[in-house]
Enzyme design. Structure first.
Site, PDB file in Angstrom:
ATOM      1  N   GLU A  22     -10.636  -8.020   4.075  1.00 37.65           N
ATOM      2  CA  GLU A  22      -9.973  -8.100   5.372  1.00 37.65           C
ATOM      3  C   GLU A  22     -10.734  -8.852   6.456  1.00 37.65           C
ATOM      4  O   GLU A  22     -10.116  -9.557   7.256  1.00 37.65           O
ATOM      5  CB  GLU A  22      -9.655  -6.680   5.873  1.00 37.65           C
ATOM      6  CG  GLU A  22      -8.619  -5.992   5.015  1.00 37.65           C
ATOM      7  CD  GLU A  22      -8.479  -4.519   5.360  1.00 37.65           C
ATOM      8  OE1 GLU A  22      -9.431  -3.754   5.109  1.00 37.65           O
ATOM      9  OE2 GLU A  22      -7.439  -4.143   5.900  1.00 37.65           O
ATOM     10  N   GLU A  41       0.850  -1.193   0.000  1.00 42.14           N
ATOM     11  CA  GLU A  41       0.000   0.000   0.000  1.00 42.14           C
ATOM     12  C   GLU A  41       0.887   1.245   0.000  1.00 42.14           C
ATOM     13  O   GLU A  41       0.650   2.196  -0.726  1.00 42.14           O
ATOM     14  CB  GLU A  41      -0.936   0.010   1.216  1.00 42.14           C
ATOM     15  CG  GLU A  41      -1.807   1.266   1.255  1.00 42.14           C
ATOM     16  CD  GLU A  41      -2.860   1.295   2.353  1.00 42.14           C
ATOM     17  OE1 GLU A  41      -3.218   0.236   2.893  1.00 42.14           O
ATOM     18  OE2 GLU A  41      -3.336   2.396   2.673  1.00 42.14           O
ATOM     19  N   ARG A  62      -7.432   2.803  13.394  1.00 42.12           N
ATOM     20  CA  ARG A  62      -8.331   1.666  13.180  1.00 42.12           C
ATOM     21  C   ARG A  62      -8.324   0.723  14.388  1.00 42.12           C
ATOM     22  O   ARG A  62      -9.319   0.057  14.671  1.00 42.12           O
ATOM     23  CB  ARG A  62      -8.011   0.918  11.882  1.00 42.12           C
ATOM     24  CG  ARG A  62      -9.187   0.096  11.372  1.00 42.12           C
ATOM     25  CD  ARG A  62      -8.903  -0.578  10.050  1.00 42.12           C
ATOM     26  NE  ARG A  62      -9.429   0.125   8.897  1.00 42.12           N
ATOM     27  CZ  ARG A  62     -10.692   0.097   8.479  1.00 42.12           C
ATOM     28  NH1 ARG A  62     -11.604  -0.594   9.144  1.00 42.12           N
ATOM     29  NH2 ARG A  62     -11.063   0.757   7.410  1.00 42.12           N
TER      30      ARG A  62
HETATM   31  N1  LUZ Z   1      -5.568   1.840   4.397  1.00 41.15           N
HETATM   32  C1  LUZ Z   1      -5.799   3.131   4.647  1.00 41.15           C
HETATM   33  C2  LUZ Z   1      -6.313   0.877   4.939  1.00 41.15           C
HETATM   34  O1  LUZ Z   1      -5.066   3.990   4.155  1.00 41.15           O
HETATM   35  N2  LUZ Z   1      -6.837   3.468   5.437  1.00 41.15           N
HETATM   36  C3  LUZ Z   1      -7.641   2.564   6.010  1.00 41.15           C
HETATM   37  O2  LUZ Z   1      -8.577   2.920   6.715  1.00 41.15           O
HETATM   38  C4  LUZ Z   1      -7.371   1.204   5.767  1.00 41.15           C
HETATM   39  N3  LUZ Z   1      -8.112   0.259   6.330  1.00 41.15           N
HETATM   40  C5  LUZ Z   1      -7.822  -1.007   6.095  1.00 41.15           C
HETATM   41  C6  LUZ Z   1      -6.766  -1.325   5.275  1.00 41.15           C
HETATM   42  N4  LUZ Z   1      -6.026  -0.398   4.699  1.00 41.15           N
HETATM   43 MO1  MOS Z   2      -4.692  -2.954   3.200  1.00 40.22          MO
HETATM   44  S1  MOS Z   2      -4.136  -3.446   5.075  1.00 40.22           S
HETATM   45  O1  MOS Z   2      -6.253  -2.980   2.909  1.00 40.22           O
HETATM   46  O2  MOS Z   2      -3.570  -2.410   2.197  1.00 40.22           O
END
Ligand code: LUZ
Ligand code: MOS
Length: 750
Positions: A705, A226, A304
């Protein structure tokens, strides 16, 4: 509908980063990374490395034309260490050579002298020393201070959950190819093409329109790509910028494990208070998040954790505080669940501690406190709950009493093997917690031969999102899926994308696609009405045939598309979607951050070999809230994968950094992930099918998830099995429950 990738996957024809044909003259890089977790660089000597065969050039921080900065949320992370190193594995120099092997051979000849500084690896120590990345945050509902006096039982304790290596099968990597006028095309194994684009622009001091990022698919992401796919893409772009050559970097597994962040380890404190009737009246938790050496996504992950601190229970008085603690480990990052599982483990531990003290099964407390529709989450959102529905259906389908009876009977008649059972109800909020990230776009073209191409911001990483996008277009147009192609994710076609993350990718990009297709369809119907001289409202397109007032005409999809083209009607549309109604006020820590929640209940049974401490997961039986699944095979696949990944985190995957901040579990010989022998012998997934008016694509709830959290049940099932062998043993809440820890808790005094 089957996954559209299955055919090429099976034949080995699917294209990943390493399958992209390389341009003649491509160079290869490797990173020289810090061997020390914290210190000041005294001397960096690349002289000998530079003379090695095949070495083209070695880059350092001094070669960066723009900002030496890759921090996404907070600008606190250098691409290449300038004066200081903050973790083992921090990139210091980049070797570029004519081959992969030459680049890696040269790395070994680089010398660095570092004046050591104190190393912190423990989040509580970091907090004690004031090393916080952001100020602490507290979520509050009701008033815990006054609630304690009304509680009949109060329990306190501490928990630990360890990190987790993403172990995507395809390691991190990127390939930068220079274009005319100083522009770049970058192929990146990233969940966030825009993040890569933005950061390349920042580091090279270019406008974003000079940077094209293209992603066909990833061999797994799990959150690890990510934010942290960016580094490698930017390094390739930096070398390409200076050398005017294509540059590729595909990390070796050990480089990847050493240099990238993982799931955040947490150390937490809890206090739980219950009434005689087993209602949870008050709950307090303090979370110490081990963020690593830079912010990365830690502040969002921490948030979170707070959002999911009560899991799927209604608790009238809650106070949860979280600290984002800076340590000298690689910056930890997104990992499936994004801090949610860490928060949920703590409340489950608190309930278990209370159940142990009262000598009752934890399920009695769990079931009595499940969220009801209308209950308030600690952050102010009102629940539209399926918690009881999932639990009750699980009981109906699997008969919890009967399963427990089977476990008890087995334990009564077996001395050296014990079974344990645990129930894990889950609740997961769907949306990026940062409201602005909840937006997506889709570009749909209909070509004059009737074929369709769809581009969105969604990145295919094995989760099947491309199949779902294709289903959306096929369903809106009512045409055969074979007429539709899903294109690569590309920042020139779709701009300003959010990463494919937060389980929200199919919803956001799917609804954008639905809007784009619906808009084109409307135009086509107008053309049909005109050509066939009828009312617009009587026109329908079904299975590629045009109907008027329910009667088939001799017009088909292809003929209509061509007619629209001839009339100079646009056959393309770029649609934008953002879910309505979501908001969050971080000054009050209240709002309605989630489009909806996903619920479910799992029942896990395990068998422990009480001589050896080894164990097997017998079964995981689940009722999962799919909404109305739009692709059962894909969604079941997500559940099975999530469950196994969750069990891995909770039972066998043990990341070990030593006191010097060095990763000891740095290869697959020292880091154990679930294999085919360790998966549950049975996984049964039943659907709670609902067709409520939610914000999910075609009412099909997000599934990426949530199922991971079922894996937490394996931890508590193991605990129960150990207690069946040794009822007086005291087992710390310290995950993962490895065979070693099982053995030690079976025989705590030996
Ligand atoms: N990524 C993010 C995430 O930038 N914000 C989120 O709230 C999130 N939640 C789950 C997985 N990735
Ligand atoms: Mo994610 S933890 O939804 O990149």
């Amino acid at each position: 509908m089957k996954n559209i990738d299955s055919y090429t996957h099976l034949r080995g024809e699917s294209v990943y980063l390493d399958d992209i044909p390389m341009t003649n003259g491509t160079l290869f890089c490797a990173v020289f990374d810090s061997p020390i977790a914290h210190g000041k660089i005294k001397l960096l000597d690349t002289a000998e490395a530079t003379t090695m065969a095949g070495v083209v050039r070695i880059f350092t921080a001094a070669d960066i034309p723009g900002e030496n900065q890759i921090g996404g949320i907070i600008p606190d992370e250098e691409l290449l260490a300038n004066t200081h190193v903050h973790f083992c594995g921090m990139p210091i120099a980049l070797v570029v050579a004519t081959s992969d092997e030459a680049a890696r051979a040269a790395i070994k000849k680089i010398k660095v002298e570092i004046d050591p500084l104190p190393i912190i690896t423990d989040p509580r120590e970091a907090k004690g020393k004031g090393e916080l990345i952001i100020p602490p945050r507290t979520f509050q509902l009701g008033d815990t201070t006054n609630a304690w006096s009304k509680c009949d039982y109060i329990l306190e304790g501490q928990t630990e959950t360890n990190g987790q290596e993403h172990l995507y099968i395809e390691t991190q990597g990127a390939y930068a190819v220079p274009q005319e006028n100083g522009a770049f095309r970058i192929y990146s194994s990233t969940q966030g093409p825009t993040a890569v684009q933005r950061t390349v622009a920042r580091v090279l001091n270019l406008p974003m329109n000079q940077v094209e990022v293209d992603t066909t698919r990833l061999g797994g992401g799990f959150g690890g790509k990510e934010d942290q796919a960016t580094t490698w893409a930017v390094l390739c772009a930096l070398a390409s910028y200076h050398l005017k050559k294509p540059v590729k970097y595909s990390l070796h597994r050990m480089e990847d494990m050493r240099m990238t962040g993982k799931r955040h380890p947490y150390s937490s404190d809890f206090k739980i208070g219950l009434s005689k009737e087993l209602k949870i009246l008050a709950y307090e938790a303090t979370f110490y998040q081990n963020a690593g050496a830079a912010a990365d996504l830690s502040p969002a992950v921490m948030e979170r954790t707070l959002f999911h601190c009560n899991n799927t229970y209604f608790i009238p008085n809650v106070k949860a505080t979280a600290f984002c603690c800076r340590t000298n480990l690689p910056p930890n990052t997104a990992f499936r669940g994004f801090g949610g599982p860490q928060g949920m483990f703590v409340i489950e531990a608190a309930i278990t501690k209370a159940a142990d003290a009262l000598n009752i099964p934890a399920s009695e407390i769990q079931q009595k406190n499940l969220l009801q529709t209308g209950d308030e989450f600690p952050y102010g959102q009102i629940a539209d709950s399926e918690a009881n529905e999932c639990w009750n259906k699980a009981d109906e389908q699997f008969n919890i009493k009967e399963l427990q009876k089977g476990v008890d009977e087995f334990n009564a008649s077996n001395k050296n093997h014990k079974k344990g059972l645990a129930i894990m109800p889950i609740c997961f909020g769907i949306s990026f917690t940062k409201t602005l990230m909840n937006q997506a776009r889709s570009l749909v073209h209909v070509y004059t031969d009737g074929s369709v191409a769809v581009s969105t911001g969604a990145v295919e990483m094995g989760q099947g999102v491309n199949t779902k996008m294709l289903q959306v277009a096929a369903s809106v147009f009512s045409i055969d899926p074979s007429k539709i192609k899903i294109n690569t994710t590309n920042t020139y076609r779709i701009a300003n994308t959010s990463p494919s993350a937060a389980s929200a990718t199919a919803d956001l990009n799917g609804i954008a696609t639905e809007i784009a297709c619906t808009t084109i369809l409307q135009r086509l119907k107008e053309v049909a009405a005109e050509e066939l001289k009828t009312e617009l409202s009587s026109v329908e397109i079904k299975n590629e045939r045009i109907y008027i007032d329910g009667k088939a005409t001799d017009w088909d999809w292809n003929k209509l598309v061509m007619a629209a083209y001839v009339k100079r009607i646009s056959l393309s549309e770029l649609a934008h979607y953002t879910p309505p109604g979501i908001h969050f006020d971080a000054t009050k820590e209240k709002g309605h951050p989630f489009a909806y929640h996903v619920y479910g209940t799992s029942i896990t049974t395990v068998t422990v070999d009480c001589i050896r401490g080894i164990y097997e997961v017998d079964a995981v039986k689940v009722v999962h809230d799919f909404g109305k699944s739009m692709n059962t095979m894909i969604d079941i696949g997500q559940c099975e994968g999530g469950i196994v990944q969750g069990i891995g985190w909770m039972t066998m995957e043990e990341i070990i950094y030593d006191k010097e901040g060095k990763l000891r579990s740095n290869a697959l010989s020292t880091y154990k992930v679930p294999d085919i022998y360790s998966v549950p012998k049975e996984i049964t997934i039943q659907s709670l099918t609902t067709e409520k008016n939610n914000l999910a694509i075609f009412r099909s709830k997000a599934v990426g998830e949530p199922p991971l959290m079922y894996g937490i049940g394996a931890y508590f099932a193991l605990r129960n099995a150990v207690k069946a062998f040794n009822p007086t043993t005291v087992i710390p809440f310290d995950a993962p429950m490895t065979p070693e820890k099982v053995l030690m808790s079976l025989y705590p005094n030996t």
